[in-house]
Design a protein around this motif. Structure first.
Motif, short mmCIF file in Angstrom:
data_model
loop_
_atom_site.label_atom_id
_atom_site.label_comp_id
_atom_site.label_asym_id
_atom_site.label_seq_id
_atom_site.Cartn_x
_atom_site.Cartn_y
_atom_site.Cartn_z
N LYS A 1 -43.54 -1.24 -18.01
CA LYS A 1 -42.07 -1.30 -17.96
C LYS A 1 -41.41 -0.60 -19.14
N SER A 2 -42.09 -0.56 -20.27
CA SER A 2 -41.52 0.11 -21.45
C SER A 2 -42.03 1.53 -21.58
N ASP A 3 -42.50 2.09 -20.47
CA ASP A 3 -43.00 3.47 -20.39
C ASP A 3 -44.27 3.68 -21.20
N ASP A 4 -45.00 2.59 -21.48
CA ASP A 4 -46.29 2.71 -22.16
C ASP A 4 -47.38 2.96 -21.13
N LEU A 5 -48.45 3.61 -21.56
CA LEU A 5 -49.58 3.87 -20.66
C LEU A 5 -50.39 2.59 -20.46
N LEU A 6 -50.72 2.31 -19.22
CA LEU A 6 -51.59 1.18 -18.89
C LEU A 6 -53.00 1.63 -18.55
N GLU A 7 -53.15 2.92 -18.29
CA GLU A 7 -54.46 3.48 -17.97
C GLU A 7 -54.42 4.98 -18.24
N ASP A 8 -55.59 5.58 -18.31
CA ASP A 8 -55.66 7.03 -18.44
C ASP A 8 -56.97 7.49 -17.81
N TYR A 9 -57.05 8.80 -17.59
CA TYR A 9 -58.22 9.40 -16.96
C TYR A 9 -58.79 10.48 -17.87
N GLY A 10 -60.09 10.47 -18.01
CA GLY A 10 -60.79 11.47 -18.80
C GLY A 10 -61.70 12.30 -17.93
N ALA B 1 -65.40 12.30 -13.80
CA ALA B 1 -64.07 11.73 -14.07
C ALA B 1 -64.24 10.27 -14.46
N PHE B 2 -63.54 9.86 -15.50
CA PHE B 2 -63.59 8.49 -16.01
C PHE B 2 -62.20 7.88 -16.00
N ARG B 3 -62.17 6.56 -15.90
CA ARG B 3 -60.91 5.82 -16.00
C ARG B 3 -61.05 4.78 -17.10
N THR B 4 -59.97 4.59 -17.86
CA THR B 4 -59.96 3.56 -18.89
C THR B 4 -58.64 2.81 -18.84
N GLU B 5 -58.70 1.50 -19.06
CA GLU B 5 -57.48 0.70 -19.17
C GLU B 5 -57.00 0.71 -20.62
N ILE B 6 -55.68 0.63 -20.79
CA ILE B 6 -55.08 0.71 -22.12
C ILE B 6 -54.17 -0.49 -22.34
N SER B 7 -54.31 -1.10 -23.50
CA SER B 7 -53.45 -2.21 -23.90
C SER B 7 -52.98 -1.94 -25.32
N GLY B 8 -51.70 -1.59 -25.45
CA GLY B 8 -51.20 -1.24 -26.77
C GLY B 8 -51.87 0.03 -27.27
N LEU B 9 -52.52 -0.08 -28.42
CA LEU B 9 -53.24 1.06 -28.98
C LEU B 9 -54.73 1.01 -28.68
N GLU B 10 -55.16 0.01 -27.94
CA GLU B 10 -56.58 -0.17 -27.65
C GLU B 10 -56.91 0.28 -26.24
N SER B 11 -58.06 0.93 -26.10
CA SER B 11 -58.56 1.36 -24.79
C SER B 11 -59.80 0.58 -24.43
N GLY B 12 -59.98 0.37 -23.12
CA GLY B 12 -61.17 -0.33 -22.65
C GLY B 12 -62.33 0.62 -22.46
N THR B 13 -63.36 0.15 -21.80
CA THR B 13 -64.55 0.94 -21.53
C THR B 13 -64.24 2.05 -20.53
N ALA B 14 -64.83 3.21 -20.74
CA ALA B 14 -64.67 4.32 -19.81
C ALA B 14 -65.56 4.08 -18.59
N GLN B 15 -64.95 4.04 -17.43
CA GLN B 15 -65.68 3.78 -16.19
C GLN B 15 -65.80 5.05 -15.37
#
Length: 241
Positions: A157-166, A219-233
């Protein structure tokens, strides 16, 4: 005196065994990377950089300039580069890593790793256009696609990333020369691509194809919370022999 000498011998032996055990663990964990290292154990690492020549000092109206050899990139990409360099240097045989920018890439390396996508790395842009024309990354939308598959990172909602793709692109131009591009939709995706490469199970099909196939796309997907990223799947693994 004998007790002191015995203690020193025991400490030295323990230290040597610890180093040996660490090297064995590194070899087992990263033997898929060892398969990619050329015989001369020299790797060229192409760095990304945004075209930023100056910046406004925080809280002031002062403008500061950057020297030509101080590169600017997203923090997650810098973190990813440091992690990758440390990983390669931990390999039992050692690896010499030469850093360069995208305007001074040498063709005399058995392995070239280019970090960052088309917007921050001209070398990545040229290689992807030549070897992976099915891949696109549109700006300023930051929407990626590979063939019929699109990658649109979800935002909060605050335009922050919740996920990203590598993305990882591996091209073997001949038996002696291999190029790898590691990038993402955003810088956090680049970090996920590096993490995904390092954490591939050495016996997996994806790891084997990096060493044997002419073209490999991951191609990998990772979840993002604040400045922290989860495991690359790992999401996608395609191979061209």
């Amino acid at each position: 005196m004998l007790n002191v000498l015995a203690g020193l011998v025991a400490a030295g032996l323990g230290f040597s065994l610890g180093i040996g055990y660490s090297r064995i663990r590194a070899f087992r964990r990263f033997r898929h990377l060892e398969r990619l290292i050329p015989r001369d154990r020299r790797v060229q690492l192409v760095l990304p950089s945004a075209q930023v020549k100056d910046f406004l000092v925080k809280g002031e109206s002062t403008v500061a300039t950057f020297p030509s050899n101080v590169l600017i990139m997203p923090m997650p990409e810098g973190e990813a580069i440091a992690t990758l360099v440390n990983c390669l240097r931990s390999l039992p045989g050692g690896v010499r890593i030469d850093l360069t920018d995208d305007g001074n890439v040498s063709r005399f390396y058995g392995l070239t790793i280019s970090v960052g996508g088309p917007s921050v790395n001209y070398y990545s842009r040229r290689l992807l256009a030549t070897d992976y024309p099915a891949f696109t990354l549109k700006y300023p939308d930051h929407v990626a696609a590979f063939g019929s598959t699109t990658f649109v990172p979800q935002r909060g909602k605050s335009d922050d990333l919740l996920e990203d793709y590598g993305f990882l692109f591996c091209s073997r131009h001949d038996e002696e020369h291999r190029c790898i591009v590691l990038c993402g939709v955003w810088g956090t995706g680049t970090r996920a691509a590096v993490q995904g490469l390092m954490q591939l199970p050495p016996s997996s099909d994806a790891a084997r194809s990096l060493a044997t196939s002419s073209r490999t796309f991951l191609a990998f997907r990772t979840e993002i919370s604040g400045l922290e990223s989860g495991t690359a799947q790992l999401m996608i693994h395609t191979v061209q022999e």
